[in-house]
Design a protein around this motif. Structure first.
Motif, PDB file in Angstrom:
ATOM      1  N   THR A  99     -57.387  -3.099  -4.113  1.00 42.64           N
ATOM      2  CA  THR A  99     -58.487  -2.176  -3.645  1.00 42.64           C
ATOM      3  C   THR A  99     -59.660  -3.046  -3.187  1.00 42.64           C
ATOM      4  O   THR A  99     -60.588  -2.634  -2.334  1.00 42.64           O
ATOM      5  N   MET A 100     -59.928  -4.225  -3.753  1.00 40.70           N
ATOM      6  CA  MET A 100     -61.097  -5.159  -3.347  1.00 40.70           C
ATOM      7  C   MET A 100     -60.858  -5.553  -1.704  1.00 40.70           C
ATOM      8  O   MET A 100     -61.813  -5.480  -1.147  1.00 40.70           O
ATOM      9  N   ALA A 101     -59.705  -5.706  -1.418  1.00 42.44           N
ATOM     10  CA  ALA A 101     -59.590  -6.339   0.052  1.00 42.44           C
ATOM     11  C   ALA A 101     -59.856  -5.113   0.951  1.00 42.44           C
ATOM     12  O   ALA A 101     -60.519  -5.470   1.744  1.00 42.44           O
ATOM     13  N   ILE A 102     -59.722  -3.915   0.588  1.00 41.89           N
ATOM     14  CA  ILE A 102     -60.009  -2.592   1.182  1.00 41.89           C
ATOM     15  C   ILE A 102     -61.667  -2.500   1.304  1.00 41.89           C
ATOM     16  O   ILE A 102     -61.994  -2.096   2.332  1.00 41.89           O
ATOM     17  N   VAL A 109     -63.493   4.427   0.683  1.00 41.43           N
ATOM     18  CA  VAL A 109     -62.675   3.542  -0.502  1.00 41.43           C
ATOM     19  C   VAL A 109     -62.094   4.745  -1.162  1.00 41.43           C
ATOM     20  O   VAL A 109     -60.815   4.776  -1.542  1.00 41.43           O
ATOM     21  N   GLY A 110     -62.756   5.803  -1.637  1.00 35.63           N
ATOM     22  CA  GLY A 110     -62.059   6.883  -2.236  1.00 35.63           C
ATOM     23  C   GLY A 110     -60.960   7.561  -1.773  1.00 35.63           C
ATOM     24  O   GLY A 110     -59.877   7.546  -1.979  1.00 35.63           O
ATOM     25  N   PHE A 111     -61.059   7.641  -0.218  1.00 35.47           N
ATOM     26  CA  PHE A 111     -60.275   8.199   0.701  1.00 35.47           C
ATOM     27  C   PHE A 111     -58.985   7.423   0.756  1.00 35.47           C
ATOM     28  O   PHE A 111     -57.684   7.965   0.580  1.00 35.47           O
ATOM     29  N   ILE A 112     -58.900   6.070   0.845  1.00 35.43           N
ATOM     30  CA  ILE A 112     -57.819   5.161   1.191  1.00 35.43           C
ATOM     31  C   ILE A 112     -57.148   5.391  -0.295  1.00 35.43           C
ATOM     32  O   ILE A 112     -55.867   5.103  -0.420  1.00 35.43           O
ATOM     33  N   MET A 113     -57.731   5.263  -1.562  1.00 32.72           N
ATOM     34  CA  MET A 113     -57.121   5.272  -2.781  1.00 32.72           C
ATOM     35  C   MET A 113     -56.255   6.544  -3.292  1.00 32.72           C
ATOM     36  O   MET A 113     -55.332   6.585  -3.648  1.00 32.72           O
ATOM     37  N   LYS A 141     -64.218   7.388  -9.495  1.00 35.60           N
ATOM     38  CA  LYS A 141     -64.345   6.218  -9.887  1.00 35.60           C
ATOM     39  C   LYS A 141     -64.355   4.887  -8.746  1.00 35.60           C
ATOM     40  O   LYS A 141     -65.166   3.889  -8.661  1.00 35.60           O
ATOM     41  N   MET A 142     -63.540   5.295  -7.759  1.00 35.46           N
ATOM     42  CA  MET A 142     -63.465   4.342  -6.474  1.00 35.46           C
ATOM     43  C   MET A 142     -64.664   4.674  -5.597  1.00 35.46           C
ATOM     44  O   MET A 142     -65.370   3.567  -5.095  1.00 35.46           O
TER      45      MET A 142
END
Lengths: 253, 209
Positions: free
Chosen positions: A106-109, A126-130, A190-191
């Motif tokens: 996640t941090m890399a993204i 970030v939320g979308f990617i997760m 959360k993201m």
């Protein structure tokens, strides 16, 4: 069944009381507000945060970002899931993308998002990617797991394809989605907050958390955590009420 | 209307399953196709219903016709109640108000009105198969195809569902083609019994009951 429900409720209340007792004992033992705040100071911080005129704006911004990101993920996941189930080429294009999104830390993204995007958009991204890989795979599973015998029955009875999509494929997708809806929405929030901590948009729960951390106001951090838990709980209650009103689980008997 | 299957041949790869099957089906009567398990009875039904292609032969009377089908399993949609399951196959075949009236009429015909809003999970296996048969009768077709519809039922339910089928046939006639490997079923329900040989299936004998 009713007995067990009552028992579960009682256990849940007991476990919360135990947690609060541990909190009280630990805060007394550590006796340092910066490392581990007491309940009193946390409540005071909570009151200060809630009294702040910007409180509603901060929460609204985070929730809006969370919801917008989630619904964008949902819409794209439904479209791509349907296309993947129809066209093999789409499925094969999506497979490495989903694999990449699911395995990259996640941090890399978040770092990449910080470089590429505007601070206000980073949390949503970030939320979308997760959440997107989870929703996409759920949609795909919903389509691929449809009982072929039901589809064959519909074909024998010469049911129109549009009706088959509307009455069989779409409900199957949404039934599958309903199983992950709550957890995906929670993960998304959360993201978004994690993205806000790093991207520091003007308003956001994550930005406020980071601010409390900078001032070493740990009780403020605890207070925000409580607020986040309450928001998640409210969302869960709202979703289960909606499910109940819509009779989503009635057919499960 | 004349319903016929003439010289039907079907191969699965090199394996010949149907070997020149010819038979005709009497309108508004039940023809039972009796044969050993795995002899190709279901394949033959699927060819008639247009679900499977044949290698050679001719099917007369079934083209461009609505066909009702009762499968070995009930094949009800789990998230739809009884009314919606029957309504699902009627959509596009009649207007919405007529669909509701048709469902009500058929449920009333067999005294199952109280189950109108039950979901499949809330029904027993026998009751689900009864709904599946009712769905087939409510469908505006002349031909009803049944593929071992009582196979998955226990002995008590089997008798109840067979009686249910007889009751419906008496009230709402259909040209029915039923496949079974159970002699008792065939002689109880059939007006004509066609006995098939083992693979490759050929017509061995036709018995008028």
């Amino acid at each position: 069944m009713r007995k067990y429900t009552l028992k579960d409720k009682r256990l849940s209340i007991i476990s919360r009381i135990v947690l609060i007792l541990i909190w009280i004992v630990l805060s007394h033992l550590i006796d340092n507000e910066v490392i581990f705040p007491t309940i009193n100071s946390t409540i005071n911080s909570l009151i200060d945060i809630v009294k702040d005129p910007k409180f509603i704006i901060i929460i609204s911004y985070s929730l809006m970002k969370g919801l917008i990101g989630f619904f964008i993920s949902l819409i794209i996941a439904v479209i791509m899931g349907i296309l993947s189930s129809i066209f093999k080429i789409v499925y094969h294009i999506m497979a490495p993308i989903i694999n990449f999104l699911s395995s990259v830390p996640t941090m890399a993204i978040i770092i990449l998002a910080l470089i590429w995007l505007n601070n206000e958009i980073v949390p949503m991204f970030v939320g979308f990617i997760m959440v997107f890989p989870i929703l996409y795979e759920t949609v795909l599973k919903g389509i691929l797991n449809i009982d072929n015998k039901i589809i064959e029955m519909a074909q024998v009875y010469d049911v129109d394809r549009l009706i088959i999509v509307k009455d069989i494929y779409l409900p199957s997708i949404f039934i599958n989605l309903s199983h992950v809806f709550e957890s995906a929405l929670g993960l998304n929030l959360k993201m978004v907050i994690a993205g806000e901590v790093l991207a520091q948009p003007k308003y956001g729960i994550g930005s406020s958390l980071q601010l409390q951390k900078m001032y070493l106001n740990t009780s403020g951090v605890f207070a925000w955590i409580i607020i986040i838990l309450l928001i998640v709980k409210m969302i869960q209650c709202l979703l289960s009420k909606m499910k109940h009103i819509l009779g989503a689980n009635k057919w499960k008997g | 209307m004349e319903y016929k299957a003439i010289d039907i041949v079907k191969y699965y790869g090199d394996l010949k399953v149907l070997d020149g099957i010819t038979m005709d089906f009497q309108p508004n009567k039940t023809t039972c196709i009796l044969g050993p398990s795995g002899c190709g009875k279901t394949t033959f039904l699927n060819i008639i219903a247009g679900l499977t292609d044949m290698d050679s032969g001719e099917i007369i009377g079934f083209e461009n016709q609505y066909i009702s089908y009762v499968f070995q399993e009930d094949r009800l949609i789990p998230w739809k109640n009884v009314k919606e399951n029957i309504g699902f196959v009627l959509k596009g075949k009649m207007v919405e108000s007529k669909i509701e009236a048709t469902i009500d009429r058929y449920l009333k015909l067999v005294n199952l009105e109280e189950y109108k809003y039950y979901y499949p999970k809330e029904l027993s296996g026998g009751m689900r198969q009864r709904i599946s048969i009712l769905r087939a009768f409510a469908y505006p077709s002349n031909v009803l195809i049944m593929d071992e519809p009582f196979k998955s039922l226990d002995i008590n339910n089997k008798q109840i569902v067979m009686d249910f089928f007889k009751e419906l046939m008496a009230k709402k006639n259909r040209t029915c083609i039923m496949v079974t490997h159970d002699m008792e079923e065939a002689f109880t329900l059939g007006d004509r019994i066609v006995i098939l040989t083992d693979k490759p299936a050929r017509v061995k004998e036709i018995i008028e009951v």
